[in-house]
Every structure is written in structure tokens, then in C-alpha cells.
Design a protein around this motif. Structure first.
Motif, mmCIF file in Angstrom:
data_model
loop_
_atom_site.group_PDB
_atom_site.id
_atom_site.type_symbol
_atom_site.label_atom_id
_atom_site.label_comp_id
_atom_site.label_asym_id
_atom_site.label_seq_id
_atom_site.Cartn_x
_atom_site.Cartn_y
_atom_site.Cartn_z
ATOM 1 N N LEU A 7 78.200 71.636 115.311
ATOM 2 C CA LEU A 7 79.542 71.459 114.562
ATOM 3 C C LEU A 7 80.711 72.241 115.166
ATOM 4 O O LEU A 7 80.342 73.577 115.314
ATOM 5 N N PHE A 8 81.586 71.643 115.166
ATOM 6 C CA PHE A 8 83.007 72.322 115.075
ATOM 7 C C PHE A 8 83.777 72.316 113.973
ATOM 8 O O PHE A 8 83.978 71.478 113.470
ATOM 9 N N VAL A 9 84.625 73.753 113.614
ATOM 10 C CA VAL A 9 85.329 73.591 112.491
ATOM 11 C C VAL A 9 86.679 74.187 112.789
ATOM 12 O O VAL A 9 86.934 75.219 112.363
ATOM 13 N N PRO A 10 87.586 73.145 113.455
ATOM 14 C CA PRO A 10 88.793 73.952 113.640
ATOM 15 C C PRO A 10 89.827 73.876 112.305
ATOM 16 O O PRO A 10 89.561 73.337 111.561
ATOM 17 N N VAL A 11 90.706 75.009 112.744
ATOM 18 C CA VAL A 11 91.662 75.328 111.644
ATOM 19 C C VAL A 11 92.804 74.172 111.561
ATOM 20 O O VAL A 11 93.251 73.747 112.805
ATOM 21 N N THR A 12 93.054 73.424 110.678
ATOM 22 C CA THR A 12 93.987 72.381 110.516
ATOM 23 C C THR A 12 95.477 72.914 109.751
ATOM 24 O O THR A 12 96.312 72.203 109.919
ATOM 25 N N LYS A 13 95.213 73.935 109.088
ATOM 26 C CA LYS A 13 96.386 74.404 108.219
ATOM 27 C C LYS A 13 96.051 75.701 107.736
ATOM 28 O O LYS A 13 95.172 76.217 107.689
ATOM 29 N N THR A 14 97.201 76.644 107.837
ATOM 30 C CA THR A 14 97.240 78.098 107.504
ATOM 31 C C THR A 14 98.321 78.222 106.518
ATOM 32 O O THR A 14 99.485 77.627 106.832
ATOM 33 N N ARG A 15 98.414 79.243 105.665
ATOM 34 C CA ARG A 15 99.475 79.794 105.021
ATOM 35 C C ARG A 15 99.242 81.113 104.602
ATOM 36 O O ARG A 15 98.021 81.447 104.307
ATOM 37 N N VAL A 16 100.410 82.014 104.803
ATOM 38 C CA VAL A 16 100.248 83.378 104.594
ATOM 39 C C VAL A 16 101.412 83.853 103.778
ATOM 40 O O VAL A 16 102.289 83.404 103.935
ATOM 41 N N SER A 17 101.281 84.662 102.781
ATOM 42 C CA SER A 17 102.267 85.259 102.261
ATOM 43 C C SER A 17 102.042 86.790 102.370
ATOM 44 O O SER A 17 101.002 87.512 102.089
ATOM 45 N N PHE A 18 102.910 87.602 102.920
ATOM 46 C CA PHE A 18 102.908 88.920 103.202
ATOM 47 C C PHE A 18 103.456 89.731 101.927
ATOM 48 O O PHE A 18 104.707 89.362 101.372
ATOM 49 N N LEU A 19 102.728 90.681 101.171
ATOM 50 C CA LEU A 19 103.026 91.214 100.306
ATOM 51 C C LEU A 19 103.353 92.878 100.159
ATOM 52 O O LEU A 19 103.582 93.212 99.333
ATOM 53 N N GLY A 20 102.794 93.303 101.171
ATOM 54 C CA GLY A 20 102.824 94.584 101.413
ATOM 55 C C GLY A 20 102.820 95.009 102.754
ATOM 56 O O GLY A 20 102.865 94.258 103.836
ATOM 57 N N LEU A 21 102.446 96.504 103.170
ATOM 58 C CA LEU A 21 102.521 97.048 104.515
ATOM 59 C C LEU A 21 100.787 97.549 104.806
ATOM 60 O O LEU A 21 100.279 98.001 103.892
ATOM 61 N N GLY A 22 100.570 97.437 105.978
ATOM 62 C CA GLY A 22 99.580 98.252 106.489
ATOM 63 C C GLY A 22 99.582 99.111 107.623
ATOM 64 O O GLY A 22 100.456 98.470 108.557
ATOM 65 N N ARG A 23 99.437 100.190 107.566
ATOM 66 C CA ARG A 23 99.847 101.223 108.861
ATOM 67 C C ARG A 23 98.499 101.693 109.718
ATOM 68 O O ARG A 23 97.491 101.594 109.067
ATOM 69 N N PHE A 24 98.793 101.970 110.886
ATOM 70 C CA PHE A 24 97.460 102.513 111.521
ATOM 71 C C PHE A 24 96.765 103.678 110.885
ATOM 72 O O PHE A 24 97.291 104.551 110.124
ATOM 73 N N GLY A 25 95.583 103.243 110.680
ATOM 74 C CA GLY A 25 94.394 104.165 109.893
ATOM 75 C C GLY A 25 94.159 103.668 108.593
ATOM 76 O O GLY A 25 93.398 104.115 108.179
ATOM 77 N N ASP A 26 95.194 102.743 108.017
ATOM 78 C CA ASP A 26 94.869 102.388 106.835
ATOM 79 C C ASP A 26 93.484 101.701 106.461
ATOM 80 O O ASP A 26 93.339 100.728 107.535
ATOM 81 N N GLU A 27 92.814 101.916 105.631
ATOM 82 C CA GLU A 27 91.418 101.164 105.321
ATOM 83 C C GLU A 27 91.871 100.016 104.416
ATOM 84 O O GLU A 27 92.505 100.235 103.425
ATOM 85 N N LEU A 28 91.613 98.598 105.122
ATOM 86 C CA LEU A 28 92.112 97.534 104.300
ATOM 87 C C LEU A 28 90.503 96.831 103.757
ATOM 88 O O LEU A 28 89.632 97.249 104.347
ATOM 89 N N ARG A 29 90.882 96.097 102.608
ATOM 90 C CA ARG A 29 89.684 95.367 102.117
ATOM 91 C C ARG A 29 89.989 93.991 101.970
ATOM 92 O O ARG A 29 91.135 93.675 101.518
ATOM 93 N N LEU A 30 89.500 93.061 102.776
ATOM 94 C CA LEU A 30 89.565 91.730 102.670
ATOM 95 C C LEU A 30 88.278 91.009 102.036
ATOM 96 O O LEU A 30 87.328 91.250 102.089
ATOM 97 N N GLU A 31 88.999 90.285 101.008
ATOM 98 C CA GLU A 31 88.057 89.417 100.349
ATOM 99 C C GLU A 31 88.196 87.929 100.639
ATOM 100 O O GLU A 31 89.376 87.602 100.979
ATOM 101 N N THR A 32 87.266 87.258 100.907
ATOM 102 C CA THR A 32 87.253 86.026 101.421
ATOM 103 C C THR A 32 86.529 85.027 100.430
ATOM 104 O O THR A 32 85.562 85.289 99.846
ATOM 105 N N PHE A 33 87.233 83.825 100.055
ATOM 106 C CA PHE A 33 86.658 83.066 99.024
ATOM 107 C C PHE A 33 86.753 81.644 99.380
ATOM 108 O O PHE A 33 87.293 81.128 100.484
#
Length: 157
Positions: free
Chosen positions: A58-84
Motif C-alpha cells: 500500500l502507498f499512503v501519500p499525503v494529500t493535505k497538511t496544515r500547521v500552526s506555529f505556536l512557539g519556538l524551538g532552539r538547538f538542543g531543546d528537547e521536544l515531545r511530539l504526540e501523534t494522534f
């Protein structure tokens, strides 16, 4: 497991992912979203494959994306990504993402990617086979923290 939920991925921002000001470049979000998406799919399939059904890749191509930037992340910052994952009646896949700073929980970005599912012959897969649908329903029941109806995100996107 370190107490993290199945839909959580943590990473530190690498120098190569930043601009001249040391802030992550916006293009990296889609790479990070992909990492979260495949980590969630790995949990969902538990060693099986959602990307192969009845011997057909199966191939699952992306057909649509949306992003809202709410803050900053800098070199070395540890980030937490939650995927739903948003349950669908069809084989359309909709993933939502929440990116926050680990140190204080401050928001960095939220986003969504929508996908269609194609068989290897470039034909749409309109319905999941019963075994796949059952596996997905069981996963959603076991991991409600990885499921969303999207309203919380859509209101901010």
C-alpha cells in the motif's frame, strides 16, 4: 517503557535543523511528523504491516497538511511530539500532531496530515479488510490516548 504513551516521540533539535538564529527551520516539522506517524503505525501493527494487505503493498501519500506555529524551538531543546489518529469509516488516514517543549510543556506547533490509501496498482483501497479493521478497533480501544476526533486541533489550525 519509560512511562511514555504509545503516541509519544521525544527528540532534541539538532544543529542541522536550525536556521542562522538557532531556531528550528519550519521544514523540519514534516520530517518530525513522519517520525511520529510511523512510530504510531508501528505500535498499531505490533510487528505486522498496515502498509501491506493481502500481499499487495500500500502507498499512503499525503494529500493535505496544515500547521500552526505556536512557539519556538532552539538547538538542543528537547521536544515531545504526540501523534494522534482520527478513526475514519473509510481508509482515509488523518493524523494530528502536538509538539511541545519537554522542559515546561510550552506549545511549539500543532498540525495535521491527511492521506489516501492506494494499492500497489494505484487503485484506491476503499475499505480495510476485516482483519485490519479489527486490529485498528482493538488498538483504539486499548489506547484511547492515541485517538482524536480532531476538534481540539481543528479549532486552532
Amino acid at each position: 517503557m519509560s512511562g511514555r504513551s504509545v503516541n509519544e516521540t521525544r527528540f532534541s533539535i539538532r544543529f542541522s535543523e536550525t536556521d542562522m538564529a538557532g531556531v528550528f527551520h519550519h521544514s523540519n516539522l514534516f520530517t518530525w511528523f513522519e517520525v511520529g506517524r510511523f512510530a504510531l503505525i508501528d505500535e498499531l501493527t505490533r510487528g505486522g504491516s498496515l502498509l501491506e494487505i493481502e500481499g499487495d503493498t500500500l502507498f499512503v501519500p499525503v494529500t493535505k497538511t496544515r500547521v500552526s506555529f505556536l512557539g519556538l524551538g532552539r538547538f538542543g531543546d528537547e521536544l515531545r511530539l504526540e501523534t494522534f489518529l482520527k478513526p475514519q469509516a473509510t481508509t482515509k488516514l488523518v493524523f494530528y500532531y502536538r509538539l511541545t517543549q519537554v522542559r515546561d510543556g510550552s506549545p511549539v506547533a500543532i498540525g495535521v496530515t491527511e492521506h489516501v490509501v492506494l494499492r500497489g496498482t494505484n487503485r484506491f483501497l476503499f475499505r480495510w479488510p476485516e482483519s485490519t479493521r479489527h486490529r485498528m478497533d482493538s488498538f483504539f480501544a486499548e489506547h484511547p490516548d492515541a485517538v482524536t476526533d480532531g476538534r481540539e486541533f481543528d479549532a486552532k489550525l
